[in-house]
Design a protein around this motif. Structure first.
Motif, PDB file in Angstrom:
ATOM      1  N   LEU A   1       5.429   5.568  -2.768  1.00 33.70           N
ATOM      2  CA  LEU A   1       4.677   4.588  -1.982  1.00 33.70           C
ATOM      3  C   LEU A   1       4.432   3.276  -2.732  1.00 33.70           C
ATOM      4  N   PHE A   2       4.815   3.231  -3.986  1.00 30.59           N
ATOM      5  CA  PHE A   2       4.678   2.011  -4.772  1.00 30.59           C
ATOM      6  C   PHE A   2       5.990   1.225  -4.846  1.00 30.59           C
TER       7      PHE A   2
ATOM      8  N   PRO B   1       6.892   3.442   5.020  1.00 35.38           N
ATOM      9  CA  PRO B   1       5.747   3.406   5.937  1.00 35.38           C
ATOM     10  C   PRO B   1       4.918   2.140   5.705  1.00 35.38           C
ATOM     11  N   GLN B   2       4.392   1.608   6.786  1.00 29.28           N
ATOM     12  CA  GLN B   2       3.551   0.420   6.696  1.00 29.28           C
ATOM     13  C   GLN B   2       2.119   0.835   6.392  1.00 29.28           C
ATOM     14  N   GLU B   3       1.387  -0.039   5.738  1.00 33.84           N
ATOM     15  CA  GLU B   3       0.015   0.275   5.348  1.00 33.84           C
ATOM     16  C   GLU B   3      -0.908   0.468   6.539  1.00 33.84           C
ATOM     17  N   THR B   4      -0.498   0.018   7.721  1.00 35.21           N
ATOM     18  CA  THR B   4      -1.320   0.183   8.924  1.00 35.21           C
ATOM     19  C   THR B   4      -1.103   1.538   9.599  1.00 35.21           C
ATOM     20  N   GLN B   5      -0.038   2.232   9.220  1.00 41.92           N
ATOM     21  CA  GLN B   5       0.246   3.535   9.818  1.00 41.92           C
ATOM     22  C   GLN B   5      -0.607   4.620   9.155  1.00 41.92           C
ATOM     23  N   GLU B   6      -0.904   5.658   9.919  1.00 41.23           N
ATOM     24  CA  GLU B   6      -1.611   6.812   9.359  1.00 41.23           C
ATOM     25  C   GLU B   6      -0.579   7.746   8.737  1.00 41.23           C
ATOM     26  N   LEU B   7      -0.833   8.159   7.504  1.00 38.73           N
ATOM     27  CA  LEU B   7       0.042   9.089   6.806  1.00 38.73           C
ATOM     28  C   LEU B   7      -0.683  10.422   6.678  1.00 38.73           C
ATOM     29  N   VAL B   8      -0.032  11.497   7.130  1.00 37.60           N
ATOM     30  CA  VAL B   8      -0.601  12.841   7.039  1.00 37.60           C
ATOM     31  C   VAL B   8       0.336  13.665   6.164  1.00 37.60           C
ATOM     32  N   PHE B   9      -0.195  14.156   5.048  1.00 36.95           N
ATOM     33  CA  PHE B   9       0.609  14.859   4.058  1.00 36.95           C
ATOM     34  C   PHE B   9       0.413  16.363   4.118  1.00 36.95           C
ATOM     35  N   TYR B  10       1.492  17.084   3.819  1.00 35.11           N
ATOM     36  CA  TYR B  10       1.391  18.527   3.603  1.00 35.11           C
ATOM     37  C   TYR B  10       2.412  18.935   2.558  1.00 35.11           C
ATOM     38  N   CYS B  11       2.200  20.111   1.985  1.00 37.77           N
ATOM     39  CA  CYS B  11       3.118  20.663   0.984  1.00 37.77           C
ATOM     40  C   CYS B  11       3.204  22.168   1.241  1.00 37.77           C
ATOM     41  N   LYS B  12       3.217  22.975   0.204  1.00 34.73           N
ATOM     42  CA  LYS B  12       3.267  24.423   0.408  1.00 34.73           C
ATOM     43  C   LYS B  12       1.869  24.987   0.654  1.00 34.73           C
ATOM     44  N   ALA B  13       0.921  24.627  -0.211  1.00 35.76           N
ATOM     45  CA  ALA B  13      -0.417  25.210  -0.100  1.00 35.76           C
ATOM     46  C   ALA B  13      -1.544  24.190  -0.198  1.00 35.76           C
TER      47      ALA B  13
ATOM     48  N   VAL C   1      -1.938  21.575  -2.728  1.00 32.90           N
ATOM     49  CA  VAL C   1      -2.174  20.893  -4.003  1.00 32.90           C
ATOM     50  C   VAL C   1      -1.427  19.556  -4.066  1.00 32.90           C
ATOM     51  N   ARG C   2      -0.136  19.583  -3.805  1.00 41.35           N
ATOM     52  CA  ARG C   2       0.653  18.350  -3.854  1.00 41.35           C
ATOM     53  C   ARG C   2       0.263  17.378  -2.745  1.00 41.35           C
ATOM     54  N   SER C   3      -0.120  17.895  -1.592  1.00 38.78           N
ATOM     55  CA  SER C   3      -0.513  16.995  -0.499  1.00 38.78           C
ATOM     56  C   SER C   3      -1.799  16.250  -0.851  1.00 38.78           C
ATOM     57  N   LYS C   4      -2.691  16.903  -1.555  1.00 41.81           N
ATOM     58  CA  LYS C   4      -3.923  16.234  -1.992  1.00 41.81           C
ATOM     59  C   LYS C   4      -3.582  15.109  -2.959  1.00 41.81           C
ATOM     60  N   ALA C   5      -2.678  15.375  -3.904  1.00 39.41           N
ATOM     61  CA  ALA C   5      -2.254  14.339  -4.856  1.00 39.41           C
ATOM     62  C   ALA C   5      -1.573  13.185  -4.124  1.00 39.41           C
ATOM     63  N   ALA C   6      -0.751  13.487  -3.130  1.00 42.76           N
ATOM     64  CA  ALA C   6      -0.056  12.442  -2.369  1.00 42.76           C
ATOM     65  C   ALA C   6      -1.050  11.585  -1.594  1.00 42.76           C
ATOM     66  N   ALA C   7      -2.068  12.209  -1.015  1.00 40.33           N
ATOM     67  CA  ALA C   7      -3.082  11.457  -0.274  1.00 40.33           C
ATOM     68  C   ALA C   7      -3.838  10.514  -1.207  1.00 40.33           C
ATOM     69  N   GLU C   8      -4.176  10.978  -2.386  1.00 45.22           N
ATOM     70  CA  GLU C   8      -4.862  10.128  -3.357  1.00 45.22           C
ATOM     71  C   GLU C   8      -3.960   8.966  -3.769  1.00 45.22           C
ATOM     72  N   MET C   9      -2.673   9.254  -3.983  1.00 48.69           N
ATOM     73  CA  MET C   9      -1.714   8.221  -4.348  1.00 48.69           C
ATOM     74  C   MET C   9      -1.604   7.180  -3.229  1.00 48.69           C
ATOM     75  N   ALA C  10      -1.553   7.630  -1.984  1.00 48.87           N
ATOM     76  CA  ALA C  10      -1.444   6.714  -0.844  1.00 48.87           C
ATOM     77  C   ALA C  10      -2.644   5.772  -0.791  1.00 48.87           C
ATOM     78  N   ARG C  11      -3.813   6.301  -1.034  1.00 49.44           N
ATOM     79  CA  ARG C  11      -5.009   5.450  -1.034  1.00 49.44           C
ATOM     80  C   ARG C  11      -4.919   4.399  -2.147  1.00 49.44           C
ATOM     81  N   ARG C  12      -4.451   4.803  -3.332  1.00 48.08           N
ATOM     82  CA  ARG C  12      -4.287   3.855  -4.450  1.00 48.08           C
ATOM     83  C   ARG C  12      -3.225   2.803  -4.125  1.00 48.08           C
ATOM     84  N   ALA C  13      -2.238   3.169  -3.310  1.00 48.27           N
ATOM     85  CA  ALA C  13      -1.171   2.236  -2.933  1.00 48.27           C
ATOM     86  C   ALA C  13      -1.586   1.298  -1.799  1.00 48.27           C
TER      87      ALA C  13
END
Length: 108
Positions: free
Chosen positions: A43-44, A59-71, A73-85
């Protein structure tokens, strides 16, 4: 999540952050695969580099991004990264793939 898997919405993007081998073995319909482990900077990236690497528009910054992974853990990290981006509309499917399959969700 079920709605995202059945009804396309250009303002909401479902993103599977598992690795491509995990994604190809089964994923939620309509999800895009942007693997956070092998591409933690996705996302950077500038839009042109993102498109070259992933074969789709960034993805544009105005779009909503919904993340998932296996269980979850990675989706939480991706969501945090998206907010930082700079993405303001960010969600996580906390149960992720394990929950989806466990509840009988359709597989693509």
């Amino acid at each position: 999540i079920k709605e995202l898997s059945t009804k396309p919405d250009p303002e909401r993007i479902l993103i599977d952050v598992r690795e491509p081998t995990e994604f190809t073995s089964g994923h939620i319909p309509r999800a895009l695969n942007l693997p956070i482990t092998s591409s933690p900077d996705f996302l950077f990236l500038p839009p042109a580099e993102f498109a070259d690497r992933f074969g789709m528009p960034k993805p544009q910054e105005t779009q909503e991004l919904v993340f998932y992974c296996k269980a979850g853990v990675r989706s939480k990290a991706a969501a945090e990264m998206a907010r930082r981006a700079g993405y303001g509309r960010v969600g996580e499917y906390k149960g992720s793939w394990v929950d989806w399959v466990g509840k009988g969700g359709e597989r693509a």
